[in-house]
Design an enzyme around this catalytic site. Structure first.
Site, short mmCIF file in Angstrom:
data_model
loop_
_atom_site.label_atom_id
_atom_site.label_comp_id
_atom_site.label_asym_id
_atom_site.label_seq_id
_atom_site.Cartn_x
_atom_site.Cartn_y
_atom_site.Cartn_z
N HIS A 193 -31.19 -93.87 -17.53
CA HIS A 193 -29.82 -93.36 -16.78
C HIS A 193 -29.67 -93.82 -15.43
O HIS A 193 -30.30 -93.37 -14.45
CB HIS A 193 -29.63 -91.94 -17.21
CG HIS A 193 -28.17 -91.30 -16.93
ND1 HIS A 193 -27.12 -91.78 -18.13
CD2 HIS A 193 -27.16 -91.28 -15.97
CE1 HIS A 193 -25.98 -91.23 -17.84
NE2 HIS A 193 -25.85 -90.99 -16.45
N VAL A 194 -28.60 -94.81 -15.10
CA VAL A 194 -28.39 -95.13 -13.85
C VAL A 194 -28.37 -93.93 -12.86
O VAL A 194 -27.54 -92.98 -13.01
CB VAL A 194 -27.07 -96.17 -13.82
CG1 VAL A 194 -25.92 -95.28 -14.45
CG2 VAL A 194 -26.81 -97.01 -12.65
N HIS A 195 -29.16 -94.21 -11.77
CA HIS A 195 -29.18 -93.18 -10.79
C HIS A 195 -29.29 -94.03 -9.55
O HIS A 195 -29.84 -94.89 -9.21
CB HIS A 195 -30.41 -92.04 -10.86
CG HIS A 195 -31.51 -92.81 -11.11
ND1 HIS A 195 -32.07 -93.63 -12.26
CD2 HIS A 195 -32.76 -92.99 -10.54
CE1 HIS A 195 -33.40 -94.05 -12.34
NE2 HIS A 195 -33.65 -94.03 -11.01
N LEU A 196 -28.42 -93.34 -8.49
CA LEU A 196 -28.30 -93.57 -7.02
C LEU A 196 -29.42 -92.90 -6.15
O LEU A 196 -29.22 -91.48 -6.23
CB LEU A 196 -27.00 -93.67 -6.47
CG LEU A 196 -26.62 -94.13 -5.06
CD1 LEU A 196 -26.94 -95.45 -5.10
CD2 LEU A 196 -25.34 -93.84 -5.02
#
Length: 306
Positions: A193-196
DNA sequence: GTTCTAGAAC
DNA sequence: GTTCTAGAAC
């Protein structure tokens, strides 16, 4: 906000220990070993396929730790489902969570939620991106249309700014000065899951243990990619496939020799680097506090921060 | 992502 | 002998 924000509580929010039922299974299996050879073979086969399922679930990022972010990001109501020790804030499109193993004094992750509704109707259950497009940055670049990419990145950037403000408040309260905060993605993430990452630029934390940890957050190396750079890629319509290729080639950067990213001094091992980072921080703090004592503030009003 | 640990480095 | 890293396992 109080001490719910303090890095020491991060460790409390760390992932639950991985359950290990394997030992129990083996004991049970061995006690029945002599009862029937056929049943024994069956048990071995079962155990092997269970093991395979577990191993592949880890590789696919659905295991207890690698899949945690996806679980958070798909909660219909994160603020009631997640304790304050894990959730910093949520919006209709994003959540910000405490990194379970912070690599600096302040370290948070901003995630796009799924479904990701259009800004025009924040309460709808409609999503402008499919879930597969939110697997990681690469998937977002490949599987979302240009408009959706921009919307997802803008929502993440907006939340990151909010998180930054909270961190700066806390820096002022706990240390009496503010220092830099980095906002960006890992070129090759290990959690699904894309995370910043929103991470203060001190690299002082018990969870920072390896060269790869340090190199993966160096702002100057190329493995850590600022969100502004990603937004430029999309804005300027730079070739997506080239960008993705550069992401995939970033793994080797983690083997870069250990040096302090602030002063370039080389170090032969992590404990020595960590000692040095403490000194760098103390020096920075002393300079900032002297400046504040002289001018009554950290920066002049017409000056850009940092 | 972390944990565990064998053996390299000191 | 101890410290530290890197690779396998999860």
């Amino acid at each position: 906000m109080g001490n719910c924000f303090s890095p020491s509580t991060f460790t409390d929010s760390s992932a639950e220990p991985t359950p290990t039922p394997l030992e129990h299974e083996q004991t049970a299996a061995s006690s029945r070993r002599l009862s029937s050879a056929a049943k024994g073979k069956e048990r071995v086969r079962d155990s092997l396929s269970r093991h395979h399922r577990r191993t592949s679930s880890f590789l696919m990022g659905t295991g207890p730790s690698l899949g945690a972010l996806r679980t958070y990001a798909t909660l219909p109501n994160p603020s009631t489902a997640l304790p304050p020790s894990k959730l910093l804030l949520s919006t209709p499109n994003t959540i910000a969570v405490f990194d379970a193993y912070p690599k600096s004094k302040y370290h948070f992750l901003v995630l796009p939620r799924y479904p990701f509704p259009p800004q025009s109707e924040p309460d709808s259950n409609r999503s402008i991106v499919p879930l597969e497009a939110l697997d990681d940055l690469k998937s977002l670049l490949l599987k979302a249309d240009r408009r959706a990419k921009k919307e997802v990145l803008r929502a993440m950037a907006d939340t990151a700014r909010e998180v930054e403000e909270m961190i700066r408040d806390e820096m002022l309260k706990t240390e009496g000065f503010e220092w830099k905060i980095d906002v960006g993605f890992h070129a090759i993430p290990s959690m699904k899951h894309v995370h910043l990452h929103v991470i203060s630029e001190d690299r002082i934390s018990p969870a920072l243990k390896t060269k790869k940890h340090h190199n993966s957050f160096r702002p100057d190396l190329g493995f850590f990619i600022s969100i502004m750079e990603v937004q430029r890629w999309i804005q300027d319509d730079q070739n997506t496939l080239d960008r993705i290729e550069s992401l995939s080639g970033a793994q080797a950067l983690l083997d870069t020799p250990l040096t302090c990213f602030k002063c370039d001094e080389p170090f032969s091992n992590i404990p020595k680097l960590k000692q040095h980072m403490e000194k760098e921080f103390a020096k920075e703090k002393e300079i900032a506090l002297k400046h504040i004592a002289r001018h009554g503030r950290q920066r002049s009003s017409d000056e850009e921060m940092f």
